[in-house]
Design an enzyme around this catalytic site. Structure first.
Site, PDB file in Angstrom:
ATOM      1  N   TYR A  14      -0.025  -2.204   1.177  1.00  0.00           N
ATOM      2  CA  TYR A  14       0.426  -0.784   0.930  1.00  0.00           C
ATOM      3  C   TYR A  14      -0.787  -0.148   2.001  1.00  0.00           C
ATOM      4  O   TYR A  14      -0.707   0.680   2.203  1.00  0.00           O
ATOM      5  CB  TYR A  14      -0.863  -0.414  -0.478  1.00  0.00           C
ATOM      6  CG  TYR A  14       0.869  -1.020  -1.507  1.00  0.00           C
ATOM      7  CD1 TYR A  14       1.085  -0.327  -2.104  1.00  0.00           C
ATOM      8  CD2 TYR A  14       0.200  -2.068  -2.284  1.00  0.00           C
ATOM      9  CE1 TYR A  14       2.487  -0.659  -2.586  1.00  0.00           C
ATOM     10  CE2 TYR A  14       1.043  -2.428  -3.565  1.00  0.00           C
ATOM     11  CZ  TYR A  14       2.394  -2.053  -3.633  1.00  0.00           C
ATOM     12  OH  TYR A  14       3.366  -1.988  -4.935  1.00  0.00           O
ATOM     13  N   HIS A  19       0.482   6.875   0.082  1.00  0.00           N
ATOM     14  CA  HIS A  19      -0.105   6.958  -1.311  1.00  0.00           C
ATOM     15  C   HIS A  19      -1.506   6.745  -0.856  1.00  0.00           C
ATOM     16  O   HIS A  19      -2.767   6.622  -2.401  1.00  0.00           O
ATOM     17  CB  HIS A  19       0.073   6.024  -1.984  1.00  0.00           C
ATOM     18  CG  HIS A  19       0.485   7.061  -3.205  1.00  0.00           C
ATOM     19  ND1 HIS A  19       0.492   8.440  -3.293  1.00  0.00           N
ATOM     20  CD2 HIS A  19       1.286   6.039  -4.483  1.00  0.00           C
ATOM     21  CE1 HIS A  19       0.787   8.428  -4.874  1.00  0.00           C
ATOM     22  NE2 HIS A  19       1.424   7.489  -5.089  1.00  0.00           N
ATOM     23  N   TYR A  64      -4.715  -0.393  -8.739  1.00  0.00           N
ATOM     24  CA  TYR A  64      -3.570   0.024  -8.408  1.00  0.00           C
ATOM     25  C   TYR A  64      -3.185   1.948  -9.714  1.00  0.00           C
ATOM     26  O   TYR A  64      -3.715   2.266  -9.778  1.00  0.00           O
ATOM     27  CB  TYR A  64      -2.258  -0.333  -8.881  1.00  0.00           C
ATOM     28  CG  TYR A  64      -1.952  -2.100  -8.233  1.00  0.00           C
ATOM     29  CD1 TYR A  64      -1.629  -1.914  -7.171  1.00  0.00           C
ATOM     30  CD2 TYR A  64      -2.893  -3.249  -8.820  1.00  0.00           C
ATOM     31  CE1 TYR A  64      -1.619  -3.535  -6.117  1.00  0.00           C
ATOM     32  CE2 TYR A  64      -2.394  -4.107  -8.382  1.00  0.00           C
ATOM     33  CZ  TYR A  64      -1.957  -4.331  -6.928  1.00  0.00           C
ATOM     34  OH  TYR A  64      -2.050  -4.997  -5.879  1.00  0.00           O
ATOM     35  N   ASN A  66      -2.185   4.501 -10.818  1.00  0.00           N
ATOM     36  CA  ASN A  66      -0.777   4.671 -11.858  1.00  0.00           C
ATOM     37  C   ASN A  66      -2.585   4.368 -13.168  1.00  0.00           C
ATOM     38  O   ASN A  66      -2.614   4.774 -14.369  1.00  0.00           O
ATOM     39  CB  ASN A  66      -0.030   3.828 -12.742  1.00  0.00           C
ATOM     40  CG  ASN A  66       1.188   4.442 -11.562  1.00  0.00           C
ATOM     41  OD1 ASN A  66       1.189   5.133 -10.763  1.00  0.00           O
ATOM     42  ND2 ASN A  66       2.133   4.030 -12.279  1.00  0.00           N
ATOM     43  N   ASP A  91      -3.735  12.423  -2.165  1.00  0.00           N
ATOM     44  CA  ASP A  91      -2.731  12.362  -1.703  1.00  0.00           C
ATOM     45  C   ASP A  91      -2.126  14.062  -1.817  1.00  0.00           C
ATOM     46  O   ASP A  91      -1.748  13.310  -3.927  1.00  0.00           O
ATOM     47  CB  ASP A  91      -1.591  11.049  -1.423  1.00  0.00           C
ATOM     48  CG  ASP A  91      -0.857  11.144  -1.972  1.00  0.00           C
ATOM     49  OD1 ASP A  91       0.055  10.883  -2.981  1.00  0.00           O
ATOM     50  OD2 ASP A  91      -1.393  10.028  -3.476  1.00  0.00           O
ATOM     51  N   ASN A 112       0.367  10.922 -10.680  1.00  0.00           N
ATOM     52  CA  ASN A 112       0.096   9.325 -12.185  1.00  0.00           C
ATOM     53  C   ASN A 112      -1.627   9.088 -11.820  1.00  0.00           C
ATOM     54  O   ASN A 112      -2.127   8.777 -12.567  1.00  0.00           O
ATOM     55  CB  ASN A 112       0.905   7.926 -11.673  1.00  0.00           C
ATOM     56  CG  ASN A 112       2.551   8.470 -12.056  1.00  0.00           C
ATOM     57  OD1 ASN A 112       2.370   8.859 -12.880  1.00  0.00           O
ATOM     58  ND2 ASN A 112       3.213   7.533 -11.366  1.00  0.00           N
TER      59      ASN A 112
END
Length: 209
Positions: A14, A19, A64, A66, A91, A112
């Site tokens: 990632y 994100h 993470y 969410n 973002d 989220n």
């Protein structure tokens, strides 16, 4: 005390993705402060402690995106930090790449990470720095695919400029600048499109003669 929450996802896969613009801002701050090796590990986040002069925490949740609110709740509840003293770096697909928008409060807008933070704080009244990542080029392209991919090569200069500005805004807030001041300084209006002159039709030209 103040809490700066940089949103993103942990893991090499990632790193550098759209994100993770929050993580990228936090890493830039650590670089500015000479604290790149000073990140500590809590149960649900990596964190830095900084005095400017008030004690501030900068965190990168390890839950993470969410479930970002889990890490936020850990710090906000333990240190009794109210929502207005929690600054989130996120973002935003609704902004062009590299555009900065600072807000005092607001809805999650479908993000989220923000949804999770709202549940954790029980409030939408926390400031946030939005960094534009743009919409997918093709509407049929999945949103998840868009946010989890790196920026295009041609966007890197704009992204770096946005990261510098976001880091400047965070430091100013940590030093006591009001959110309204930051909005006035960093929320730049999009340039107006130049008016295009209408070319008169052949019929209009004949009537004018």
């Amino acid at each position: 005390m103040k809490l700066v929450v940089a949103l993103g996802n942990i893991g090499r896969e990632y790193a550098g993705t759209r994100h993770n613009i929050g993580f990228m801002t936090a890493d830039l701050l650590a670089e500015r402060w000479g604290d790149t090796e000073a990140w500590r590990k809590a149960d649900n986040a990596f964190y830095l402690e900084k005095r400017m002069p008030e004690k501030c925490w900068v965190i990168k949740p390890t839950t993470y995106m969410n479930n970002s609110g889990v890490a936020v709740a850990d710090f906000a509840n333990f240190y009794h930090i109210p929502p207005e003293d929690v600054l989130v770096i996120q973002d935003d697909m609704d902004l062009p790449v590299g555009t900065l928008r600072i807000r005092r409060k607001g809805s999650s807008g479908g993000h989220n990470g923000l949804k999770s933070i709202e549940r954790a704080l029980g409030s939408q009244a926390y400031p946030r720095i939005k960094v534009g990542i743009g919409h997918p080029v093709h509407q049929e392209q999945a949103v998840i695919s868009h946010v989890l991919h790196p920026f295009q090569r041609e966007d890197k200069e704009k992204v770096q400029e946005a990261l510098d500005q976001a880091a400047d805004a965070v430091e100013a807030w940590m030093k006591g600048a009001a959110v309204g001041e930051l909005m006035q300084q960093f929320n730049k209006k999009a340039p107006k499109k130049p008016k295009t002159e209408k070319v008169p039709s052949e019929e209009a030209k004949e009537n004018a003669q």
